[in-house]
Design a protein around this motif. Structure first.
Motif, PDB file in Angstrom:
ATOM      1  N   LEU A  72      34.840  60.759  88.389  1.00 18.65           N
ATOM      2  CA  LEU A  72      34.231  61.666  89.368  1.00 18.65           C
ATOM      3  C   LEU A  72      32.737  61.870  89.092  1.00 18.65           C
ATOM      4  CD1 LEU A  72      37.041  64.374  89.650  1.00 18.65           C
ATOM      5  CD2 LEU A  72      36.496  62.584  91.323  1.00 18.65           C
ATOM      6  N   LEU A  73      32.355  61.840  87.815  1.00 12.43           N
ATOM      7  CA  LEU A  73      30.951  62.080  87.458  1.00 12.43           C
ATOM      8  C   LEU A  73      30.173  60.779  87.246  1.00 12.43           C
ATOM      9  CD1 LEU A  73      31.560  65.079  85.027  1.00 12.43           C
ATOM     10  CD2 LEU A  73      30.310  65.191  87.197  1.00 12.43           C
ATOM     11  N   ASP A  74      30.826  59.657  87.543  1.00 16.08           N
ATOM     12  CA  ASP A  74      30.174  58.352  87.421  1.00 16.08           C
ATOM     13  C   ASP A  74      29.659  58.100  86.003  1.00 16.08           C
ATOM     14  OD1 ASP A  74      29.237  55.900  88.290  1.00 16.08           O
ATOM     15  OD2 ASP A  74      27.279  56.689  88.888  1.00 16.08           O
ATOM     16  N   LEU A  75      30.496  58.384  85.024  1.00 19.23           N
ATOM     17  CA  LEU A  75      30.157  58.174  83.614  1.00 19.23           C
ATOM     18  C   LEU A  75      30.863  56.918  83.122  1.00 19.23           C
ATOM     19  CD1 LEU A  75      30.600  61.892  82.426  1.00 19.23           C
ATOM     20  CD2 LEU A  75      28.467  60.720  83.025  1.00 19.23           C
ATOM     21  N   PRO A  76      30.320  56.274  82.095  1.00 18.05           N
ATOM     22  CA  PRO A  76      30.927  55.034  81.610  1.00 18.05           C
ATOM     23  C   PRO A  76      32.322  55.246  81.016  1.00 18.05           C
ATOM     24  CG  PRO A  76      28.844  55.507  80.462  1.00 18.05           C
ATOM     25  CD  PRO A  76      29.119  56.664  81.347  1.00 18.05           C
ATOM     26  N   GLU A  77      33.084  54.169  80.991  1.00 18.14           N
ATOM     27  CA  GLU A  77      34.459  54.238  80.474  1.00 18.14           C
ATOM     28  C   GLU A  77      34.504  53.783  79.013  1.00 18.14           C
ATOM     29  OE1 GLU A  77      37.313  51.871  82.649  1.00 18.14           O
ATOM     30  OE2 GLU A  77      38.752  51.982  80.993  1.00 18.14           O
ATOM     31  N   PRO A  78      34.857  54.682  78.098  1.00 19.14           N
ATOM     32  CA  PRO A  78      34.968  54.269  76.690  1.00 19.14           C
ATOM     33  C   PRO A  78      36.340  53.661  76.410  1.00 19.14           C
ATOM     34  CG  PRO A  78      34.833  56.697  76.930  1.00 19.14           C
ATOM     35  CD  PRO A  78      35.131  56.120  78.274  1.00 19.14           C
ATOM     36  N   HIS A  79      36.470  53.036  75.233  1.00 12.57           N
ATOM     37  CA  HIS A  79      37.789  52.645  74.730  1.00 12.57           C
ATOM     38  C   HIS A  79      38.350  53.805  73.924  1.00 12.57           C
ATOM     39  CE1 HIS A  79      36.328  48.220  74.836  1.00 12.57           C
ATOM     40  NE2 HIS A  79      36.880  48.583  75.988  1.00 12.57           N
ATOM     41  N   TYR A  80      39.672  53.841  73.800  1.00 12.56           N
ATOM     42  CA  TYR A  80      40.295  54.945  73.069  1.00 12.56           C
ATOM     43  C   TYR A  80      41.245  54.437  71.995  1.00 12.56           C
ATOM     44  CZ  TYR A  80      38.560  58.219  76.576  1.00 12.56           C
ATOM     45  OH  TYR A  80      37.742  58.972  77.381  1.00 12.56           O
ATOM     46  N   HIS A  81      41.284  55.179  70.904  1.00 11.42           N
ATOM     47  CA  HIS A  81      42.340  54.987  69.908  1.00 11.42           C
ATOM     48  C   HIS A  81      42.796  56.379  69.490  1.00 11.42           C
ATOM     49  CE1 HIS A  81      44.662  53.840  66.455  1.00 11.42           C
ATOM     50  NE2 HIS A  81      43.815  54.388  65.607  1.00 11.42           N
ATOM     51  N   HIS A  82      44.055  56.680  69.733  1.00 10.98           N
ATOM     52  CA  HIS A  82      44.595  57.980  69.311  1.00 10.98           C
ATOM     53  C   HIS A  82      45.385  57.752  68.029  1.00 10.98           C
ATOM     54  CE1 HIS A  82      43.635  58.622  73.584  1.00 10.98           C
ATOM     55  NE2 HIS A  82      43.340  59.840  73.177  1.00 10.98           N
ATOM     56  N   HIS A  83      44.851  58.311  66.945  1.00 12.42           N
ATOM     57  CA  HIS A  83      45.461  58.029  65.639  1.00 12.42           C
ATOM     58  C   HIS A  83      46.596  58.999  65.322  1.00 12.42           C
ATOM     59  CE1 HIS A  83      43.449  61.464  63.790  1.00 12.42           C
ATOM     60  NE2 HIS A  83      42.296  61.046  64.243  1.00 12.42           N
ATOM     61  N   ARG A  84      47.376  58.603  64.326  1.00 13.44           N
ATOM     62  CA  ARG A  84      48.524  59.432  63.925  1.00 13.44           C
ATOM     63  C   ARG A  84      48.031  60.793  63.435  1.00 13.44           C
ATOM     64  NH1 ARG A  84      49.531  59.460  58.159  1.00 13.44           N
ATOM     65  NH2 ARG A  84      47.949  58.210  57.085  1.00 13.44           N
ATOM     66  N   LEU A  85      48.908  61.773  63.532  1.00 14.14           N
ATOM     67  CA  LEU A  85      48.565  63.103  63.040  1.00 14.14           C
ATOM     68  C   LEU A  85      49.208  63.294  61.682  1.00 14.14           C
ATOM     69  CD1 LEU A  85      49.086  65.251  66.258  1.00 14.14           C
ATOM     70  CD2 LEU A  85      46.947  64.349  65.327  1.00 14.14           C
ATOM     71  N   LEU A  86      48.480  63.944  60.795  1.00 16.75           N
ATOM     72  CA  LEU A  86      49.055  64.223  59.484  1.00 16.75           C
ATOM     73  C   LEU A  86      49.969  65.435  59.609  1.00 16.75           C
ATOM     74  CD1 LEU A  86      45.987  63.860  57.130  1.00 16.75           C
ATOM     75  CD2 LEU A  86      47.548  62.123  57.980  1.00 16.75           C
ATOM     76  N   THR A  87      51.016  65.410  58.858  1.00 17.62           N
ATOM     77  CA  THR A  87      51.940  66.541  58.890  1.00 17.62           C
ATOM     78  C   THR A  87      52.089  67.101  57.482  1.00 17.62           C
ATOM     79  OG1 THR A  87      53.732  64.947  58.670  1.00 17.62           O
ATOM     80  CG2 THR A  87      53.269  65.752  60.881  1.00 17.62           C
ATOM     81  N   ASP A  88      52.520  68.344  57.392  1.00 14.70           N
ATOM     82  CA  ASP A  88      52.768  68.915  56.075  1.00 14.70           C
ATOM     83  C   ASP A  88      54.171  68.497  55.619  1.00 14.70           C
ATOM     84  OD1 ASP A  88      54.599  70.517  57.351  1.00 14.70           O
ATOM     85  OD2 ASP A  88      53.357  72.309  57.304  1.00 14.70           O
TER      86      ASP A  88
END
Ligand code: GLU
Ligand code: ZN
Length: 312
Positions: free
Chosen positions: A261-277
């Motif tokens: 909508l704002l005509d901004l560039p498209e980045p690549h994404y990597h969603h990494h694992r979350l650490l847990t207790d």
């Protein structure tokens, strides 16, 4: 007075929403960033995200930036920001200066809101949280967004200028919400993004912005929300590869919509694992014993931490 125009304005140039820190056009290196909110001390989960971003930036021959996400003027504190720098330096990280701080960029976010408003993509909402909760309580099974908040039932979507004036006369402030149904009609085809995985091929994923309903893009207290600020600033900093926790995976659908909508560039994404207790719960700033400063005080070294995180 017209409430919505819904005409496609010619979009102002992309540079309007950029910051001074954007690298020259000739610099084609990948750009990665770590973007903590200084609402508490950094914990092991933050260390993982920061170290991973830094390492990937090095491996890719890219740049590593830091951004302080301090739009929450109630919760952000200078001592937490100072602790971010101290803890990251202790981990052995360095980053480019100047560091971007979101609290200094409200005028840029306001400009983006004005652009969205000019196209009828957002509307003011005067509801309180309590009023929304009350309204949806009468509708069993009402859906929630990925953050667990009830989807907005649309009460203010078509307020007249008179209705709005009345709310203001009562001293109410307005949040600004995206008109999701209308926004989706402004999009050509499907929005998606390229998601990178550990040890597996990257894939093209489809955005599901509908998950968020008429999300708030401008809060009552500040002229932005996390979602709006993050897409504007990632673009302003020229971030090409966004590496962040899996807890923000669903947010990416909304971020991609705002980028289009704002005509901004498209980045690549990597969603990494979350650490847990040890009990399998997500780490959070409230688990004090896990803060990096606590670990440091107990004699834990940066190498110990990297080893524990599998990043040595
Ligand atoms: N400031 C956000 C946080 O502390 C991270 C934003 C992002 O990586 O997109 O969780
Ligand atoms: Zn409302």
């Amino acid at each position: 007075m017209q409430h919505k125009t819904r005409q496609n304005e010619t979009a102002p140039a992309r540079q309007d929403l950029s910051g001074a820190t954007q690298s020259p056009v000739s610099d084609t290196r990948p750009v990665l960033r770590f973007a903590p909110s200084p609402n508490g001390y950094l914990h092991l989960g933050h260390a993982y995200s920061a170290l991973l971003n830094h390492r990937l930036a090095q491996e890719m021959g890219g740049r590593f930036l830091l951004r302080i996400e301090d739009i929450d003027t109630q919760r952000a504190r200078p001592e937490y920001e100072a602790a971010v720098y101290e803890d990251l330096a202790w981990l052995g990280l360095s980053w480019e200066e100047p560091v971007m701080r979101q609290s200094e960029r409200f005028a840029v976010y306001e400009l983006a809101l004005e652009r969205l408003a000019a196209r009828g993509l957002i509307y003011p909402c005067y509801c309180t949280r309590g009023e929304i909760a009350e309204r949806v309580a009468q509708r069993p099974g009402w859906p929630c967004d990925p953050d667990g908040q009830p989807l907005y039932p649309g009460t203010c979507r078509n307020l007249s200028a008179e209705d709005q004036a009345q709310w203001r006369a009562l001293g109410r402030y307005a949040a600004r919400r995206i008109d999701m149904a209308f926004a989706n009609t402004c999009i050509d085809g499907q929005i998606g993004w390229r998601e990178f995985y550990d040890g597996a091929e990257s894939r093209e994923l489809y955005a599901e912005s509908g998950l968020w309903g008429d999300a708030i893009v401008g809060r009552k207290d500040v002229p932005t929300s996390y979602h709006l600020a993050v897409v504007i600033d990632d673009a302003a900093q020229g971030v090409t590869d966004i590496v962040r926790g899996q807890d923000l995976f669903n947010a990416t659908s909304l971020h991609r919509l705002l980028q289009v909508l704002l005509d901004l560039p498209e980045p690549h994404y990597h969603h990494h694992r979350l650490l847990t207790d040890d009990d399998g719960r997500k780490l959070s700033k409230s688990i004090k014993s896990m803060s990096l400063r606590q670990l440091r005080a107990e004699g834990v070294t940066p190498s110990d931490i990297k080893r524990q995180l599998g990043l040595l």
